[in-house]
Design a protein around this motif. Sequence first.
Motif, PDB file in Angstrom:
ATOM      1  N   UNK A   1       0.961  -1.300   0.005  1.00 41.55           N
ATOM      2  CA  UNK A   1       0.060  -0.133   0.226  1.00 41.55           C
ATOM      3  C   UNK A   1       0.983   1.543   0.107  1.00 41.55           C
ATOM      4  N   UNK A   2       1.882   1.108   0.646  1.00 43.12           N
ATOM      5  CA  UNK A   2       2.724   2.471   0.809  1.00 43.12           C
ATOM      6  C   UNK A   2       3.518   2.647  -0.502  1.00 43.12           C
ATOM      7  N   UNK A   3       3.937   1.615  -1.234  1.00 43.76           N
ATOM      8  CA  UNK A   3       4.369   1.646  -2.356  1.00 43.76           C
ATOM      9  C   UNK A   3       3.566   2.265  -3.391  1.00 43.76           C
ATOM     10  N   UNK A   4       2.378   1.544  -3.499  1.00 37.08           N
ATOM     11  CA  UNK A   4       1.517   2.233  -4.364  1.00 37.08           C
ATOM     12  C   UNK A   4       1.072   3.515  -4.509  1.00 37.08           C
TER      13      UNK A   4
ATOM     14  N   UNK B   1       5.467   6.137  -1.795  1.00 38.04           N
ATOM     15  CA  UNK B   1       6.188   6.283  -0.731  1.00 38.04           C
ATOM     16  C   UNK B   1       7.210   5.287  -0.708  1.00 38.04           C
ATOM     17  N   UNK B   2       8.578   5.902  -0.304  1.00 35.12           N
ATOM     18  CA  UNK B   2       9.446   5.150  -0.335  1.00 35.12           C
ATOM     19  C   UNK B   2       9.516   4.056   0.807  1.00 35.12           C
TER      20      UNK B   2
END
Length: 43
Positions: A32-35, A38-39
Motif C-alpha cells: 500500500x505504501x509503495x502504491x 512512498x519510499x
Amino acid sequence: MLIGGTAGEDTRLDHLGVEVAGTEQVTAATERLREAGLATFEE
C-alpha cells in the motif's frame, strides 16, 4: 514514539516503525505504501 528536537534547531523524521500481528500484514502495508508513491526499505 516521537522525540522532539531542541528549540531553534532543525528537526526531521528519520524513520518510522509499526508493530503488526504477522508477516502478511507487513507485506500488505508495504505494498500500500509503495502504491501511494512512498519510499519503503526492508531490513
